[in-house]
Design a protein around this motif. Structure first.
Motif, PDB file in Angstrom:
ATOM      1  N   VAL A   1       0.868  -1.188   0.000  1.00  0.00           N
ATOM      2  CA  VAL A   1       0.000   0.000   0.000  1.00  0.00           C
ATOM      3  C   VAL A   1       0.901   1.234   0.000  1.00  0.00           C
ATOM      4  CG1 VAL A   1      -1.921   1.209   1.070  1.00  0.00           C
ATOM      5  CG2 VAL A   1      -1.771  -1.273   1.249  1.00  0.00           C
ATOM      6  N   ALA A   2       0.901   1.920  -1.139  1.00  0.00           N
ATOM      7  CA  ALA A   2       1.742   3.106  -1.300  1.00  0.00           C
ATOM      8  C   ALA A   2       0.868   4.350  -1.187  1.00  0.00           C
ATOM      9  CB  ALA A   2       2.430   3.059  -2.667  1.00  0.00           C
ATOM     10  N   LYS A   3       1.518   5.494  -1.202  1.00  0.00           N
ATOM     11  CA  LYS A   3       0.754   6.750  -1.181  1.00  0.00           C
ATOM     12  C   LYS A   3       0.192   7.023  -2.565  1.00  0.00           C
ATOM     13  CE  LYS A   3       4.227   9.157   0.513  1.00  0.00           C
ATOM     14  NZ  LYS A   3       5.169  10.034   1.114  1.00  0.00           N
ATOM     15  N   SER A   4      -0.937   7.732  -2.614  1.00  0.00           N
ATOM     16  CA  SER A   4      -1.462   8.184  -3.909  1.00  0.00           C
ATOM     17  C   SER A   4      -0.432   9.021  -4.632  1.00  0.00           C
ATOM     18  CB  SER A   4      -2.679   9.089  -3.675  1.00  0.00           C
ATOM     19  OG  SER A   4      -3.837   8.362  -3.858  1.00  0.00           O
ATOM     20  N   LEU A   5      -0.571   9.078  -5.964  1.00  0.00           N
ATOM     21  CA  LEU A   5       0.337   9.935  -6.733  1.00  0.00           C
ATOM     22  C   LEU A   5      -0.075  11.382  -6.491  1.00  0.00           C
ATOM     23  CD1 LEU A   5       0.456   8.006 -10.111  1.00  0.00           C
ATOM     24  CD2 LEU A   5       2.127   7.966  -8.236  1.00  0.00           C
ATOM     25  N   GLY A   6       0.586  12.041  -5.583  1.00  0.00           N
ATOM     26  CA  GLY A   6       0.275  13.452  -5.306  1.00  0.00           C
ATOM     27  C   GLY A   6       1.073  14.351  -6.227  1.00  0.00           C
ATOM     28  N   PRO A   7       1.006  15.664  -5.990  1.00  0.00           N
ATOM     29  CA  PRO A   7       1.719  16.615  -6.840  1.00  0.00           C
ATOM     30  C   PRO A   7       3.230  16.424  -6.794  1.00  0.00           C
ATOM     31  CG  PRO A   7       0.532  17.741  -5.037  1.00  0.00           C
ATOM     32  CD  PRO A   7       0.187  16.299  -4.948  1.00  0.00           C
ATOM     33  N   SER A   8       3.752  15.785  -5.720  1.00  0.00           N
ATOM     34  CA  SER A   8       5.215  15.631  -5.659  1.00  0.00           C
ATOM     35  C   SER A   8       5.700  14.430  -6.486  1.00  0.00           C
ATOM     36  CB  SER A   8       5.664  15.490  -4.198  1.00  0.00           C
ATOM     37  OG  SER A   8       5.021  14.372  -3.644  1.00  0.00           O
ATOM     38  N   ALA A   9       4.797  13.536  -6.915  1.00  0.00           N
ATOM     39  CA  ALA A   9       5.222  12.379  -7.731  1.00  0.00           C
ATOM     40  C   ALA A   9       5.493  12.844  -9.160  1.00  0.00           C
ATOM     41  CB  ALA A   9       4.134  11.312  -7.731  1.00  0.00           C
ATOM     42  N   PRO A  10       6.445  12.215  -9.851  1.00  0.00           N
ATOM     43  CA  PRO A  10       6.685  12.586 -11.255  1.00  0.00           C
ATOM     44  C   PRO A  10       5.388  12.436 -12.068  1.00  0.00           C
ATOM     45  CG  PRO A  10       8.406  11.105 -10.447  1.00  0.00           C
ATOM     46  CD  PRO A  10       7.351  11.149  -9.387  1.00  0.00           C
ATOM     47  N   ALA A  11       5.079  13.436 -12.905  1.00  0.00           N
ATOM     48  CA  ALA A  11       3.799  13.438 -13.630  1.00  0.00           C
ATOM     49  C   ALA A  11       3.649  12.190 -14.500  1.00  0.00           C
ATOM     50  CB  ALA A  11       3.686  14.700 -14.460  1.00  0.00           C
ATOM     51  N   TRP A  12       4.778  11.688 -15.041  1.00  0.00           N
ATOM     52  CA  TRP A  12       4.674  10.548 -15.966  1.00  0.00           C
ATOM     53  C   TRP A  12       4.204   9.263 -15.262  1.00  0.00           C
ATOM     54  CZ3 TRP A  12       7.530   6.110 -15.353  1.00  0.00           C
ATOM     55  CH2 TRP A  12       8.677   6.187 -14.545  1.00  0.00           C
ATOM     56  N   TYR A  13       4.339   9.170 -13.931  1.00  0.00           N
ATOM     57  CA  TYR A  13       3.880   7.974 -13.203  1.00  0.00           C
ATOM     58  C   TYR A  13       2.387   7.718 -13.465  1.00  0.00           C
ATOM     59  CZ  TYR A  13       7.873   7.359  -9.883  1.00  0.00           C
ATOM     60  OH  TYR A  13       9.080   7.117  -9.274  1.00  0.00           O
ATOM     61  N   GLY A  14       1.602   8.824 -13.664  1.00  0.00           N
ATOM     62  CA  GLY A  14       0.157   8.665 -13.837  1.00  0.00           C
ATOM     63  C   GLY A  14      -0.283   8.706 -15.282  1.00  0.00           C
ATOM     64  N   ASP A  15       0.672   8.670 -16.203  1.00  0.00           N
ATOM     65  CA  ASP A  15       0.377   8.796 -17.636  1.00  0.00           C
ATOM     66  C   ASP A  15       0.597   7.430 -18.299  1.00  0.00           C
ATOM     67  OD1 ASP A  15       0.391   9.264 -20.335  1.00  0.00           O
ATOM     68  OD2 ASP A  15       1.969  10.793 -20.286  1.00  0.00           O
TER      69      ASP A  15
END
Ligand SMILES: NC(=O)c1ccc[n+]([C@@H]2O[C@H](COP(=O)([O-])OP(=O)(O)OC[C@H]3O[C@@H](n4cnc5c(N)ncnc54)[C@H](O)[C@@H]3O)[C@@H](O)[C@H]2O)c1
Length: 343
Positions: free
Chosen positions: A150-164
């Motif tokens: 269980v990791a943290k949600s992709l917040g604004p500090s995560a690299p944008a490409w992680y959610g693409d």
């Protein structure tokens, strides 16, 4: 020819690799990142030269490369290096589709290159200790594995490409689950034969799954139940726990952070705690890459393991999409036929 290491991508893992080379007594020669501030900051820390492009770094003399780029950039980077005979350590996943995997396989065959792929979990002290004990037979027959990340949600500090999806090729399974898949194959010494999965995506766009529940069946008869989740709960701490149940012993392992693992083994009514604190698996992984260069041998793990782990991740996605149980041999025959021909 002296070793001149280059790091492509000066983000989270680029930094970790640079530190790992330093701990192995190797000063990084060059860093390449399209973000000049990142390239310069990392280069300055380690006394390296900064470049915007991998190509410029290789032209300047980098002759062994760590590829720490977004997933969609792994393929062109590996091809560029393979064609020039430059050995690479590629972060996982080595690519995100079967078509890309074939292009990489062909180029590496043609140019006689054997990339190493960064399955860091194989270098965790807890994994190595468990592998030794499983091989000694003290667990008996392993019947069940449970693994919950269980990791943290992709917040604004995560690299944008992680959610693409186009850049990452998938979400928590492609990013973190692939480590679990590789670690379990390695620990159990057995291949996955079938996959059944459910995945959920938080948004409706071209995003990636944030939740997956997966059942893996192994040739040995073992079953593994994996859950992976990016939690949107505020302040959620990353948590990764797994358990292995054999007919004679069981193990529980926590790898919330690489340097904070907890491993306990229960057998015959007693539980032993194995000390794994202060571990540095990225340095051990980079050490294997450096040793393979020194000794003129293939590094481990390499393309074979990377292709199998990728195939399992893609089978998980196919099962989630169709609702069907996916048999790995059928899946391999359709998408990774060269692997069966090679056998
Ligand atoms: N082994 C592990 O435990 C682990 C952990 C996290 C990430 N990873 C893997 O590491 C790799 C990189 O992930 P990350 O978290 O470091 O990502 P990141 O976004 O932090 O770093 C990627 C870097 O690449 C740079 N970049 C983008 N396009 C470029 C280009 N064309 N040329 C040069 N630089 C370019 C970006 O500016 C960024 O600095 C991925 O494969 C990821 O899955 C592995």
């Amino acid at each position: 020819m002296s070793l001149q290491v280059g790091i492509a991508g000066a983000g989270l893992m680029g930094r970790a690799h640079a530190e790992a080379y330093a701990r192995n007594g190797v000063q990084v020669f060059a860093v390449a990142d399209t973000d000049p501030e990142r390239a310069e900051a990392l280069a300055e820390t380690y006394g390296a030269r900064a470049f915007a492009r991998l190509e410029d770094m290789v032209a300047a003399g980098a002759n062994a490369i760590s590829i720490c780029l977004p997933h969609n950039l792994h393929l062109p980077a590996v091809l560029y290096c393979a064609e020039r005979g430059v050995p690479v350590l590629i972060e996982k996943p080595h690519c995100t589709t079967a078509a890309e995997a074939w292009v990489i396989r062909k180029a590496c065959r043609e140019h006689r290159q054997a990339p190493m792929v960064g399955f860091t979990h194989r270098f965790l002290r807890s994994t190595i200790e468990l592998k030794r004990r499983l091989e000694s037979g003290e667990f008996g027959l392993v019947e069940l594995v449970t693994d919950c990340l269980v990791a943290k949600s992709l917040g604004p500090s995560a690299p944008a490409w992680y959610g693409d999806r186009a850049a990452a090729g998938g979400g928590i399974v492609m990013m973190g689950g692939i480590h679990t898949v590789d670690r379990l194959r390695w620990l159990l010494g057995s291949e996955v034969t079938a996959v059944h999965a459910v995945c959920r995506q938080a948004d409706a766009g071209e995003g990636v799954e944030h939740l997956a529940v997966v059942l893996l069946e192994f040739a040995s008869g073992a079953c593994a139940c994996l859950a992976a989740y990016r939690s949107p709960a505020p302040g959620h701490e990353r948590r990764h726990r797994y358990q292995i149940f054999g007919t004679q012993a069981s193990a529980a392992c926590g790898i919330d952070e690489f340097d904070r693992q907890q491993l306990s083994i229960s057998a015959g009514g007693a539980t032993a705690i194995i000390e794994c604190s202060g571990d540095d698996p990225v340095s051990a992984e980079v050490g294997e890459f450096l040793a393979s260069l020194r000794e003129g041998r293939e590094p481990r793990p390499g393309l074979d393991d990377a292709e199998i782990a990728l195939a399992i991740v893609l089978a998980i996605y196919e099962s989630a999409r169709t609702g069907n149980r996916v048999l790995l041999t059928d899946f391999m025959t359709r998408y990774f036929p060269w692997r069966l021909e090679d056998q």
